[in-house]
Enzyme design. Structure first.
Site, PDB file in Angstrom:
ATOM      1  N   GLY A  20      48.451  48.366  39.478  1.00 40.65           N
ATOM      2  CA  GLY A  20      48.914  47.475  40.533  1.00 40.65           C
ATOM      3  C   GLY A  20      50.420  47.325  40.516  1.00 40.65           C
ATOM      4  N   ILE A  25      53.714  40.846  41.011  1.00 41.89           N
ATOM      5  CA  ILE A  25      53.827  40.740  39.562  1.00 41.89           C
ATOM      6  C   ILE A  25      53.887  42.119  38.920  1.00 41.89           C
ATOM      7  CG2 ILE A  25      52.680  39.910  37.466  1.00 41.89           C
ATOM      8  CD1 ILE A  25      51.558  37.591  39.100  1.00 41.89           C
ATOM      9  N   GLY A  26      53.219  43.094  39.516  1.00 36.27           N
ATOM     10  CA  GLY A  26      53.253  44.446  38.964  1.00 36.27           C
ATOM     11  C   GLY A  26      54.650  45.020  38.929  1.00 36.27           C
ATOM     12  N   ASP A  71      43.353  54.543  43.157  1.00 34.99           N
ATOM     13  CA  ASP A  71      42.704  53.347  43.688  1.00 34.99           C
ATOM     14  C   ASP A  71      41.632  52.925  42.703  1.00 34.99           C
ATOM     15  OD1 ASP A  71      41.398  51.371  45.049  1.00 34.99           O
ATOM     16  OD2 ASP A  71      41.017  52.540  46.865  1.00 34.99           O
ATOM     17  N   SER A 150      44.265  34.107  35.630  1.00 32.66           N
ATOM     18  CA  SER A 150      44.797  33.143  36.590  1.00 32.66           C
ATOM     19  C   SER A 150      44.448  31.749  36.110  1.00 32.66           C
ATOM     20  CB  SER A 150      44.171  33.387  37.975  1.00 32.66           C
ATOM     21  OG  SER A 150      44.433  32.312  38.861  1.00 32.66           O
ATOM     22  N   TYR A 163      36.683  35.401  43.450  1.00 31.18           N
ATOM     23  CA  TYR A 163      37.958  35.632  42.774  1.00 31.18           C
ATOM     24  C   TYR A 163      38.053  34.811  41.497  1.00 31.18           C
ATOM     25  CZ  TYR A 163      42.890  35.384  41.625  1.00 31.18           C
ATOM     26  OH  TYR A 163      44.081  35.410  40.949  1.00 31.18           O
TER      27      TYR A 163
END
Length: 270
Positions: A20, A25-26, A71, A150, A163
Site C-alpha cells: 500500500g 501512510i504508505g 493487487d 487502527s 473494517y
C-alpha cells in the site's frame, strides 16, 4: 526530511517491503525509512505512483528501490512479492503490512464483494505475507514486522462493522505474534492510528461534515516505526487515542458501542 536517529540505527542499509505504498501512510512510511537509509521494495496497485515515489526517494536519499505492482486482493499477490524479493536473493528485513481500506455506511446496503475484498486485503493478505517472510527472518535471527491496525480495533464500530473487525484481527494477530517470535529476535508491532490525513476517507466514504482533527501521515509513520524499533507490540500514535482506549476499560461496552453508532451514523440513516 531529517532522519530519525532511532530509525537510522535500526534500519540503515536494510531492505523494507511496504504494501500500500502509493498513498497516505504508505508513502509516509516509505519516506521515513528512506530517510533512515533503508532500501525499499514498494508495492501497490498504481505502478505510476510507485515509480514516481521510488525515483524521488532514490534521488533524495541515495537508497536502492524496487517497484513491484500488485493487487493484494489477488490471492497470488503475496507469492509474487516473495519471489520478487527473497526469491531473487534480496532479504526483507522489515515487512510493513500497510495495505488496507474501509467502508462507512450501512452494512446491509453495501456491496458484498467489496466487503469480502476488504477482509481479503486487510486480513488474509497480512497473514499470507507474514507467513511467507517470517521463516527467513527467524533463520537470520533478525527482522521487524509492522502491521497497520487502527483505534477502531478497540471497540465495535457501527457503520464500519467489517473494517473495525478486520482491524481487531490485525491488532490481535500482531500482538500474539510478537510474543511468539520475540525469542528469535523478531519484533512485531501493531500500529493503531486514529483519523489520519490519507485517501482512506475517499475509499471508505467519510461523512462530508466530518470535523475531527486529522493527524499527519508523516507523524503516524514516524511514531509507528520508532515504536517498532523500540520493541513496542502496539503503538497508538496520538495522546487522545491512548486516553480514549484507557478510559474504555471503565465504561460498559454497550455504552461505547452506542456512542460510536451516533458518531458514525450516516446522514441517510434516521
Amino acid at each position: 526530511m531529517a532522519a530519525s536517529p532511532i530509525l537510522t540505527r535500526a534500519y540503515k542499509g536494510k531492505w523494507a517491503l511496504i504494501t500500500g505504498a502509493s498513498a497516505g501512510i504508505g508513502v509516509a512510511l516509505a519516506e521515513e525509512l528512506a530517510a533512515a537509509g533503508a532500501n525499499l521494495a514498494l508495492t501497490a496497485r498504481r505502478a505510476d505512483r510507485l515509480e514516481a515515489l521510488a525515483q524521488r526517494l532514490q534521488a533524495q536519499y541515495g537508497i536502492q528501490t524496487r517497484v513491484i505492482p500488485a493487487d493484494l486482493a489477488d490471492p497470488k499477490a503475496p507469492s509474487l512479492l516473495y519471489e520478487a524479493t527473497e526469491g531473487l536473493g534480496t532479504p526483507i528485513d522489515i515487512l510493513v503490512n500497510n495495505a488496507g481500506f474501509g467502508y462507512l455506511g450501512e452494512f446491509q446496503r453495501s456491496d458484498r464483494d467489496f466487503q469480502r475484498t476488504m477482509v481479503d486485503v486487510n486480513c488474509a493478505a497480512v497473514v499470507d505475507l507474514t507467513h511467507r517472510f517470517l521463516p527467513r527472518m527467524i533463520a537470520r535471527r533478525n527482522g521487524d514486522i509492522l502491521i497497520l491496525a487502527s483505534t477502531a480495533a478497540y471497540q465495535p464500530v457501527a457503520y464500519m462493522a467489517t473494517y473495525a473487525a478486520t482491524k481487531v484481527f490485525d491488532r490481535y494477530f500482531a500482538e500474539a505474534l510478537a510474543e511468539e517470535v520475540g525469542r528469535f529476535g523478531i519484533r512485531v508491532s501493531a500500529l493503531c492510528p486514529g483519523p489520519t490525513e490519507s485517501e482512506f476517507g475517499q475509499v471508505a466514504g467519510s461523512r462530508k461534515e466530518e470535523k475531527r482533527k486529522y493527524q499527519s501521515a508523516a507523524e503516524v509513520a514516524r511514531l509507528g516505526l520508532e515504536g517498532l524499533a523500540q520493541g513496542k507490540t502496539w503503538v497508538i500514535p496520538y495522546s487522545g487515542g491512548r486516553i480514549q482506549v484507557f478510559a474504555q476499560r471503565f465504561v460498559p461496552r454497550r455504552f461505547i458501542t452506542k456512542a460510536a453508532e451516533k458518531m458514525f451514523r450516516p446522514e441517510t440513516v434516521k
